[in-house]
Motif scaffolding. Structure first.
Motif, short mmCIF file in Angstrom:
data_model
loop_
_atom_site.label_atom_id
_atom_site.label_comp_id
_atom_site.label_asym_id
_atom_site.label_seq_id
_atom_site.Cartn_x
_atom_site.Cartn_y
_atom_site.Cartn_z
N MET A 1 123.17 -9.32 53.82
CA MET A 1 122.13 -9.05 52.82
C MET A 1 122.27 -10.02 51.66
O MET A 1 123.38 -10.37 51.27
CB MET A 1 122.25 -7.62 52.28
N ALA A 2 121.14 -10.45 51.13
CA ALA A 2 121.18 -11.38 50.01
C ALA A 2 119.93 -11.20 49.16
O ALA A 2 118.86 -10.86 49.66
CB ALA A 2 121.25 -12.82 50.51
N VAL A 3 120.11 -11.41 47.86
CA VAL A 3 118.96 -11.44 46.96
C VAL A 3 118.20 -12.74 47.19
O VAL A 3 118.81 -13.81 47.32
CB VAL A 3 119.41 -11.34 45.49
N VAL A 4 116.88 -12.66 47.27
CA VAL A 4 116.03 -13.85 47.38
C VAL A 4 115.19 -13.92 46.10
O VAL A 4 114.55 -12.94 45.72
CB VAL A 4 115.10 -13.79 48.60
N GLU A 5 115.20 -15.07 45.46
CA GLU A 5 114.48 -15.21 44.21
C GLU A 5 113.75 -16.53 44.16
O GLU A 5 114.28 -17.56 44.60
CB GLU A 5 115.46 -15.11 43.04
N VAL A 6 112.54 -16.51 43.65
CA VAL A 6 111.82 -17.75 43.34
C VAL A 6 111.54 -17.76 41.84
O VAL A 6 111.20 -16.73 41.25
CB VAL A 6 110.51 -17.90 44.14
N ARG A 7 111.70 -18.93 41.24
CA ARG A 7 111.54 -19.06 39.79
C ARG A 7 110.50 -20.13 39.48
O ARG A 7 110.67 -21.29 39.84
CB ARG A 7 112.87 -19.43 39.14
N GLU A 8 109.43 -19.67 38.82
CA GLU A 8 108.35 -20.58 38.37
C GLU A 8 107.95 -21.55 39.49
O GLU A 8 107.78 -22.74 39.27
CB GLU A 8 108.80 -21.36 37.14
N LEU A 9 107.75 -21.00 40.68
CA LEU A 9 107.48 -21.82 41.84
C LEU A 9 106.04 -22.32 41.84
O LEU A 9 105.10 -21.55 41.63
CB LEU A 9 107.75 -21.02 43.11
N VAL A 10 105.88 -23.61 42.06
CA VAL A 10 104.57 -24.24 42.16
C VAL A 10 104.53 -25.08 43.43
O VAL A 10 105.47 -25.80 43.74
CB VAL A 10 104.28 -25.15 40.94
N LYS A 11 103.44 -24.94 44.17
CA LYS A 11 103.22 -25.77 45.35
C LYS A 11 101.80 -26.30 45.29
O LYS A 11 100.83 -25.53 45.34
CB LYS A 11 103.45 -24.99 46.64
N GLU A 12 101.68 -27.64 45.19
CA GLU A 12 100.37 -28.28 45.10
C GLU A 12 100.08 -29.06 46.37
O GLU A 12 100.98 -29.58 47.03
CB GLU A 12 100.33 -29.22 43.90
N PHE A 13 98.81 -29.11 46.69
CA PHE A 13 98.32 -29.94 47.78
C PHE A 13 97.19 -30.83 47.28
O PHE A 13 96.68 -30.62 46.18
CB PHE A 13 97.82 -29.07 48.94
N ASP A 14 96.83 -31.80 48.08
CA ASP A 14 95.69 -32.67 47.79
C ASP A 14 95.83 -33.33 46.42
O ASP A 14 94.91 -33.32 45.59
CB ASP A 14 94.39 -31.86 47.85
N GLY A 15 97.02 -33.91 46.21
CA GLY A 15 97.25 -34.65 44.97
C GLY A 15 97.20 -33.80 43.72
O GLY A 15 96.87 -34.31 42.63
N GLY A 16 97.54 -32.54 43.85
CA GLY A 16 97.56 -31.65 42.69
C GLY A 16 96.26 -30.93 42.42
O GLY A 16 96.17 -30.13 41.48
N ARG A 17 95.25 -31.19 43.26
CA ARG A 17 93.96 -30.53 43.03
C ARG A 17 93.94 -29.09 43.55
O ARG A 17 93.10 -28.30 43.14
CB ARG A 17 92.83 -31.34 43.68
N VAL A 18 94.86 -28.77 44.47
CA VAL A 18 94.95 -27.41 45.01
C VAL A 18 96.32 -26.83 44.67
O VAL A 18 97.34 -27.40 45.02
CB VAL A 18 94.74 -27.41 46.54
N ALA A 20 98.41 -23.99 45.70
CA ALA A 20 98.61 -22.89 46.65
C ALA A 20 99.52 -21.83 46.07
O ALA A 20 99.35 -20.63 46.32
CB ALA A 20 99.18 -23.43 47.96
N ILE A 21 100.52 -22.25 45.31
CA ILE A 21 101.39 -21.34 44.56
C ILE A 21 101.38 -21.82 43.12
O ILE A 21 101.62 -23.00 42.85
CB ILE A 21 102.85 -21.34 45.10
N ASP A 22 101.12 -20.90 42.21
CA ASP A 22 100.85 -21.30 40.84
C ASP A 22 101.76 -20.58 39.86
O ASP A 22 101.37 -19.62 39.19
CB ASP A 22 99.38 -21.01 40.51
N GLY A 23 103.03 -21.03 39.81
CA GLY A 23 103.97 -20.48 38.84
C GLY A 23 104.49 -19.10 39.18
O GLY A 23 104.62 -18.25 38.30
N VAL A 24 104.84 -18.87 40.45
CA VAL A 24 105.29 -17.54 40.89
C VAL A 24 106.78 -17.35 40.61
O VAL A 24 107.61 -18.18 40.98
CB VAL A 24 105.02 -17.35 42.39
N SER A 25 107.10 -16.25 39.97
CA SER A 25 108.49 -15.79 39.81
C SER A 25 108.58 -14.40 40.42
O SER A 25 107.82 -13.50 40.04
CB SER A 25 108.88 -15.75 38.33
N LEU A 26 109.49 -14.24 41.37
CA LEU A 26 109.57 -12.99 42.13
C LEU A 26 110.94 -12.91 42.78
O LEU A 26 111.53 -13.93 43.13
CB LEU A 26 108.48 -12.99 43.21
#
Length: 345
Positions: A1-18, A20-26
């Motif tokens: 078992m392990a804690v899984v954490e994402v911090r201020e995650l951003v994922k852009e596509f198409d040169g930053g125009r899309v 897909a993930i916009d600052g997710v912390s969870l």
């Protein structure tokens, strides 16, 4: 078992125009069953793939067991992923499919077969080990994919809509199996789905995503009973929450809380409902109509259980009511949860 954490995650596509993930912390706690729920294109699968290392974030970090794994390949993250397609080797037997990752890791034959038979026994497929995938049903293939993930002893299971290829009846039984399987192993599990029934039935917590952001995360009952915004209110629930404009706010209530006035006790708000049609579904009556008492005319639906046998006649106006404690309030401009106000009635 392990804690899984994402911090201020951003994922852009198409040169930053899309985004897909916009600052997710969870975060998913150790041993927790966390469900990522949302419509197509909301970013839930991209988020799962980024946790797995199949996608690299534009910015932000992924942590597993307290260690930053951003940039590490999937094989270094101690995760196991089950895909929608199951990705079984058609020319190999069930046993060979299950032991494949152990064989690739160099484990000796006796130990990998022992682990494979243990996993197959836990999932009830030990009698299928000599068959090929084409000889299996969809539910059986799903169990093989899970067994192949289990034998790796991962810290985290990542499941990407693994039940979507099953028919409705089999999906219901498979949900039960998945829940028991996770409880037996106690492994941290993150599960992606667009199906709210799966989310409500499986998750210890649900994270509702929209447009690359987390709208709300919490236990299923909290997300359903007290939605953080109008997107969550109308995405979760079948039929969805009713929303009626009133004095700069939206007043929300679930269809099962809109009942004939004579059966609602205590403090309540009455709603004259102009009924135009009814549906009979699984013992419930869905009553559709228009409310014109509070603000403008608005379409609403009431869900009446079989225990409520009040005669309802389409074409007539009937007196309905909502218990005051069941009302929810949202800002009409932002859609965010708002402070309650007293409604006369």
């Amino acid at each position: 078992m392990a804690v899984v954490e994402v911090r201020e995650l951003v994922k852009e596509f198409d040169g930053g125009r899309v985004h897909a993930i916009d600052g997710v912390s969870l975060a998913a706690a150790a041993g927790e069953y966390l469900v990522l729920l949302g419509p197509s294109g909301c970013g839930k699968t991209t988020l799962l793939r980024t946790i797995a290392g199949l996608e690299q974030p534009t910015s932000g970090d992924v942590l597993i067991g307290g260690h930053v794994v951003t940039g590490l390949p999937p094989r270094a993250r101690q995760i196991a992923m089950v895909f929608q397609s199951y990705a079984l080797y058609p020319h190999k037997t069930v046993l060979a499919n299950i032991v494949f990752p152990l064989r690739a890791a160099g484990m000796d034959r006796a130990e990998r077969e022992r682990k494979a038979r243990w996993a197959a026994g836990l999932l009830g497929i030990e009698q299928l080990l000599d068959r090929k995938p084409r000889q299996l049903s969809g539910g059986e293939r799903q169990r093989v994919a899970l067994a192949r993930a289990m034998v790796r002893d991962p810290q985290v299971f990542l499941l990407d809509e693994p039940l979507s290829n099953l028919d409705a009846k089999l999906r219901a039984s498979a949900r039960d199996e998945l829940k028991r399987f996770q409880q037996d192993l106690g492994t941290t599990t993150i599960y992606v789905t667009h199906d709210q029934a799966e989310a409500m039935g499986l998750g210890d917590r649900i994270a509702v995503l929209n447009a690359g952001r987390v709208c709300q995360a919490g236990p299923p009952v909290d997300v359903y009973d007290d939605p953080a915004d109008t997107f969550v209110a109308t995405f979760i629930g079948s039929p969805p929450m009713n929303l009626i404009p009133h004095d700069g706010r939206l007043v929300g209530f679930r269809p099962e809380h809109l009942l004939p006035a004579e059966v609602v006790n205590g403090e309540r708000v009455t709603v004259p409902l102009e009924v135009d049609r009814m549906e009979y579904l699984s013992g419930d009556r869905h009553v559709y109509g228009t409310v014109s008492r509070i603000g403008e005319r608005t379409r609403v639906v009431a869900r009446l259980p079989a225990t409520v046998d009040t005669p309802i006649i389409p074409g007539e106006t009937h007196s309905f009511a909502v218990p005051a404690r069941r009302l929810r309030f949202f800002d009409s401009a932002t859609g965010q949860r708002a402070a309650p106000v007293r409604l006369d009635g």
